[in-house]
Design a protein around this motif. Structure first.
Motif, PDB file in Angstrom:
ATOM      1  N   PHE A  53      12.046   1.072  -5.407  1.00 14.78           N
ATOM      2  CA  PHE A  53      10.655   1.331  -5.011  1.00 14.78           C
ATOM      3  C   PHE A  53      10.340   0.836  -3.599  1.00 14.78           C
ATOM      4  CE2 PHE A  53      10.568   1.088  -9.692  1.00 14.78           C
ATOM      5  CZ  PHE A  53       9.992   2.317  -9.985  1.00 14.78           C
ATOM      6  N   LEU A  54      11.354   0.444  -2.826  1.00 13.60           N
ATOM      7  CA  LEU A  54      11.059  -0.103  -1.493  1.00 13.60           C
ATOM      8  C   LEU A  54      10.434   0.956  -0.595  1.00 13.60           C
ATOM      9  CD1 LEU A  54      13.236   0.986   0.842  1.00 13.60           C
ATOM     10  CD2 LEU A  54      14.758  -0.512  -0.408  1.00 13.60           C
ATOM     11  N   GLU A 103       9.837   2.131   3.498  1.00 14.11           N
ATOM     12  CA  GLU A 103      10.458   1.923   4.797  1.00 14.11           C
ATOM     13  C   GLU A 103       9.565   1.056   5.679  1.00 14.11           C
ATOM     14  OE1 GLU A 103      11.940   5.467   6.742  1.00 14.11           O
ATOM     15  OE2 GLU A 103      12.538   6.171   4.773  1.00 14.11           O
ATOM     16  N   LYS A 135      10.019   6.667 -11.774  1.00 11.52           N
ATOM     17  CA  LYS A 135      10.174   6.754 -10.318  1.00 11.52           C
ATOM     18  C   LYS A 135       9.406   7.966  -9.772  1.00 11.52           C
ATOM     19  CE  LYS A 135      11.580   6.461  -6.154  1.00 11.52           C
ATOM     20  NZ  LYS A 135      11.249   5.420  -5.206  1.00 11.52           N
ATOM     21  N   ASN A 171       5.769   7.801  -7.379  1.00 14.00           N
ATOM     22  CA  ASN A 171       5.557   8.491  -6.105  1.00 14.00           C
ATOM     23  C   ASN A 171       4.477   9.558  -6.223  1.00 14.00           C
ATOM     24  OD1 ASN A 171       7.187   6.991  -4.505  1.00 14.00           O
ATOM     25  ND2 ASN A 171       8.938   8.378  -4.561  1.00 14.00           N
ATOM     26  N   ASN A 224      -6.091   5.224   2.776  1.00 13.18           N
ATOM     27  CA  ASN A 224      -6.412   5.585   4.158  1.00 13.18           C
ATOM     28  C   ASN A 224      -6.260   7.085   4.356  1.00 13.18           C
ATOM     29  OD1 ASN A 224      -6.847   2.930   5.076  1.00 13.18           O
ATOM     30  ND2 ASN A 224      -4.627   2.614   5.218  1.00 13.18           N
ATOM     31  N   SER A 235      -5.707  10.439   6.340  1.00 11.71           N
ATOM     32  CA  SER A 235      -4.806  10.659   7.471  1.00 11.71           C
ATOM     33  C   SER A 235      -4.582  12.152   7.662  1.00 11.71           C
ATOM     34  CB  SER A 235      -3.462   9.971   7.210  1.00 11.71           C
ATOM     35  OG  SER A 235      -2.819  10.590   6.117  1.00 11.71           O
ATOM     36  N   CYS A 289      10.328  10.991   0.570  1.00 12.89           N
ATOM     37  CA  CYS A 289      10.247  10.939  -0.895  1.00 12.89           C
ATOM     38  C   CYS A 289       9.102  11.713  -1.536  1.00 12.89           C
ATOM     39  CB  CYS A 289      10.121   9.485  -1.344  1.00 12.89           C
ATOM     40  SG  CYS A 289      11.454   8.460  -0.762  1.00 12.89           S
ATOM     41  N   PHE A 330       6.895   9.392  10.716  1.00  8.95           N
ATOM     42  CA  PHE A 330       5.996   9.660   9.582  1.00  8.95           C
ATOM     43  C   PHE A 330       5.065   8.500   9.269  1.00  8.95           C
ATOM     44  CE2 PHE A 330       7.232   7.532   5.563  1.00  8.95           C
ATOM     45  CZ  PHE A 330       8.421   6.926   5.925  1.00  8.95           C
ATOM     46  N   LYS A 331       5.408   7.304   9.786  1.00 13.91           N
ATOM     47  CA  LYS A 331       4.475   6.178   9.758  1.00 13.91           C
ATOM     48  C   LYS A 331       4.912   5.195  10.828  1.00 13.91           C
ATOM     49  CE  LYS A 331       6.688   3.445   6.090  1.00 13.91           C
ATOM     50  NZ  LYS A 331       6.508   2.821   4.776  1.00 13.91           N
ATOM     51  N   ARG A 379      -5.093   9.410  12.544  1.00 13.23           N
ATOM     52  CA  ARG A 379      -4.819   8.199  11.754  1.00 13.23           C
ATOM     53  C   ARG A 379      -5.982   7.213  11.804  1.00 13.23           C
ATOM     54  NH1 ARG A 379      -0.199   8.451   8.482  1.00 13.23           N
ATOM     55  NH2 ARG A 379       1.294   9.791   9.525  1.00 13.23           N
TER      56      ARG A 379
HETATM   57  N1  UPG Z   1      -0.050   7.179   3.958  1.00 14.59           N
HETATM   58  C1  UPG Z   1      -1.347   7.614   4.202  1.00 14.59           C
HETATM   59  N2  UPG Z   1      -2.396   6.874   3.726  1.00 14.59           N
HETATM   60  C2  UPG Z   1      -2.225   5.724   3.025  1.00 14.59           C
HETATM   61  C3  UPG Z   1      -0.905   5.278   2.788  1.00 14.59           C
HETATM   62  C4  UPG Z   1       0.162   6.028   3.259  1.00 14.59           C
HETATM   63  O1  UPG Z   1      -1.567   8.663   4.821  1.00 14.59           O
HETATM   64  O2  UPG Z   1      -3.230   5.116   2.622  1.00 14.59           O
HETATM   65  C5  UPG Z   1       1.109   7.973   4.425  1.00 14.59           C
HETATM   66  C6  UPG Z   1       2.022   7.254   5.412  1.00 14.59           C
HETATM   67  O3  UPG Z   1       1.540   7.348   6.723  1.00 14.59           O
HETATM   68  C7  UPG Z   1       3.311   8.013   5.211  1.00 14.59           C
HETATM   69  C8  UPG Z   1       3.315   8.350   3.722  1.00 14.59           C
HETATM   70  O4  UPG Z   1       1.951   8.217   3.318  1.00 14.59           O
HETATM   71  O5  UPG Z   1       3.314   9.211   5.960  1.00 14.59           O
HETATM   72  C9  UPG Z   1       4.244   7.480   2.890  1.00 14.59           C
HETATM   73  O6  UPG Z   1       4.061   6.106   3.172  1.00 14.59           O
HETATM   74  P1  UPG Z   1       4.834   4.931   2.398  1.00 14.59           P
HETATM   75  O7  UPG Z   1       4.636   5.077   0.955  1.00 14.59           O
HETATM   76  O8  UPG Z   1       4.402   3.670   3.023  1.00 14.59           O
HETATM   77  O9  UPG Z   1       6.347   5.195   2.860  1.00 14.59           O
HETATM   78  P2  UPG Z   1       7.755   5.433   2.171  1.00 14.59           P
HETATM   79  O10 UPG Z   1       8.719   4.557   2.886  1.00 14.59           O
HETATM   80  O11 UPG Z   1       7.993   6.913   2.149  1.00 14.59           O
HETATM   81  O12 UPG Z   1       7.696   4.866   0.650  1.00 14.59           O
HETATM   82  C10 UPG Z   1       7.393   5.676  -0.489  1.00 14.59           C
HETATM   83  C11 UPG Z   1       6.906   4.734  -1.607  1.00 14.59           C
HETATM   84  C12 UPG Z   1       8.036   3.809  -2.059  1.00 14.59           C
HETATM   85  C13 UPG Z   1       9.249   4.661  -2.471  1.00 14.59           C
HETATM   86  C14 UPG Z   1       9.663   5.528  -1.289  1.00 14.59           C
HETATM   87  C15 UPG Z   1      10.846   6.437  -1.643  1.00 14.59           C
HETATM   88  O13 UPG Z   1       5.795   3.961  -1.143  1.00 14.59           O
HETATM   89  O14 UPG Z   1       7.623   3.011  -3.168  1.00 14.59           O
HETATM   90  O15 UPG Z   1      10.348   3.823  -2.818  1.00 14.59           O
HETATM   91  O16 UPG Z   1       8.549   6.382  -0.925  1.00 14.59           O
HETATM   92  O17 UPG Z   1      10.731   7.005  -2.912  1.00 14.59           O
END
Ligand code: UPG
Length: 469
Positions: free
Chosen positions: A158-159, A161, A216, A220, A263, A265, A272, A334-335, A447
């Motif tokens: 569940f990590l 990035e 899982k 997501n 948030n 966006s 994922c 992507f972030k 953003r």
């Molecule tokens: N995002 C938003 N608004 C928010 C939070 C996130 O637009 O309030 C966007 C963020 O900018 C990005 C996307 O959502 O584009 C995903 O963000 P995040 O979840 O932080 O990144 P990942 O590294 O893709 O992690 C997700 C899950 C994690 C899982 C991983 C792979 O959070 O738990 O392990 O995908 O499955």
């Protein structure tokens, strides 16, 4: 000494195994991959991925109980526990194209395990897979077993990035699914003992195989659903004069909803969310549940809508045309805090602007020109098929320039689109940017990172997501 081997030295396999190694000095961990350049990088001073804290963890145990190797078969044969962390892209052709997971790499890993094993193995699914993959893997292994006992476990990761090491050190939970037989329970216990070196017992959840696999995809889907929900609200806010940040704050105060992941966006990206939801949709359809499939499909549709809504807003506010106009794009990842561009909303936004014949000038502190050009030349879903499909030398998109400075990108531009929430974009000298832009000068903040009021005082016309003008 317990021996662990992990097949796949990517974003999940590398950091996860490094953390297991540092937390369990009595376990030998070998990460294997068929890609020599990737393994060489893991053995060098410049690791193939950037994650805060990862360098220190790898340096502390590499060569002691953590190894990176291309000798896949040898290490698989020697291991007691084999993690499989290979990529499971979305299928681009054949049955389920555009939705189902492509299990080619998984299947060949399973066949190789069956070929080289000489002792009992616990095989752990680490990469996200469709529900019931374990059953298929079990079939491959047991039909070729030569009397060897295989136990398949599902232990999804569940990590996120950018926070991988923190997430691995202090996971909200570790999930282990296994067969409900005496051998299955024994295997679950063996993996539980690995994590128990640093994760409190109450945070290690054990379930049956299918629950773990489905959890899982469900996690997501729920996370992405929150973003699509708040993004859907942002469209209504823009139409009514409500402010989406105020709405998020107000609803997040309800402890049942909670404040995180609300948030608004330009859209979610990353390797994922979309892939896992498409996979979930496909599984629902295959199980005769079209209503459930449509429900989750909507999360993706709103995300696509949010991206095209953003492009439409840029074009319509700039007098219905961006043809020949320079548009600066700040942020392509992507972030923030990552150079990863997989499924980044910036790809669709840039393609949309290019479709309207804009001249796009892109700046991202972590993404190279090569990567950006490749992303803009590629078809949807091709990025995760490293063996074939990826164009080796794409023809550069001529309307695109990639620069190494936000001021250079915005010089002479008619509009600025902020597509990644990099901290440095908050601290730019917007007066200087304004002075060097065409007038009227537009800012489209995808953003909600800039102080829109301050920018308006300078003279910009500012559009934020889900906020009144
Ligand atoms: N995002 C938003 N608004 C928010 C939070 C996130 O637009 O309030 C966007 C963020 O900018 C990005 C996307 O959502 O584009 C995903 O963000 P995040 O979840 O932080 O990144 P990942 O590294 O893709 O992690 C997700 C899950 C994690 C899982 C991983 C792979 O959070 O738990 O392990 O995908 O499955």
């Amino acid at each position: 000494m317990v021996k662990i081997c992990c097949i796949g030295a990517g974003y999940v396999g590398g950091p996860t195994m490094a953390v297991i190694a540092i937390k369990c000095p009595s376990i030998e961990v070998v990460v294997v991959d068929i890609s020599k350049p990737r393994i060489d990088a893991w053995n060098s001073d410049t690791l193939p991925i950037y994650e805060p804290g990862l360098d220190d963890v790898v340096k502390a145990c590499r060569g002691k109980n953590l190894f990176f190797s291309t000798d896949v078969e040898k290490h698989v044969a020697e291991a007691d526990i084999i993690f499989v962390s290979v990529n499971t892209p979305t299928k681009t052709r054949g049955l389920g194209a555009g939705k189902a997971a492509d299990l080619t790499y998984w299947e060949s890993a399973a066949r190789m395990i069956a070929d080289v094993s000489k002792s009992d193995k616990i095989v752990v699914e680490k990469s996200t897979v469709p529900v019931k993959t374990a059953e298929a893997i079990e079939k491959i292994l047991t039909h070729n077993s030569k009397g060897i006992n295989y136990q398949i476990l599902s232990n999804p990761e569940f990590l996120a990035e950018g926070t991988a090491i923190d997430d691995l050190f202090k996971p909200d939970r570790v999930l282990i699914g296994g067969r409900e037989t005496p051998e299955g329970r024994k295997a679950v216990q063996a993996l539980k003992e690995v994590y128990a070196h640093w994760v409190p017992e109450e945070n290690i959840i054990t379930t049956n195989l299918w629950s773990a696999e489905l959890s899982k995809l469900a996690a997501n889907a729920f996370l992405a659903q929150r973003i699509s929900s708040v993004n859907a609200m942002s469209a209504l806010c823009e139409a009514t004069g409500a402010d989406v940040s105020e709405v998020s704050y107000a609803i997040g105060k309800d402890s049942r909803i909670g404040p995180k992941f609300l948030n608004a966006s330009v859209g979610f990206g990353g390797s994922c969310f979309q892939k896992d939801i498409l996979n979930l949709v496909y599984i629902c359809e295959c199980n005769g549940l079209p209503e459930v499939a449509n429900y989750w499909k909507q999360v993706i549709k709103i995300n696509d809508y949010q991206k095209s809504r953003f492009v439409n807003r840029v074009v319509s506010s700039m007098f219905n045309t961006v043809s020949g106009k320079k548009i600066a794009v700040l942020g392509f990842a992507f972030k923030k805090d990552t150079g990863d561009t997989r499924e980044t909303p910036a790809i669709d936004v840039c393609k949309g602007l290019l479709g309207d014949k804009a001249q796009v000038s892109i700046y991202d502190p972590q993404v190279t020109e090569d990567q950006i050009q490749r992303d803009l030349a590629m078809n949807k879903f091709d990025w995760d098929h490293p063996m074939h499909l990826q164009p080796t030398s794409p023809t550069a998109v001529k309307q695109v320039s990639v620069v190494w400075d936000a001021y250079e990108a915005t010089k002479g531009a008619h509009g600025v689109c902020i597509l990644t929430e990099w901290n440095e974009f908050k601290a730019l000298d917007y007066q200087k940017i304004f002075d060097n832009m065409q007038k009227p000068a537009f800012v489209f903040d995808g953003r909600n990172v800039v102080d829109a009021e301050k920018l308006r005082e300078i003279g910009f016309i500012v559009y934020s997501i889900g906020k009144p003008l």
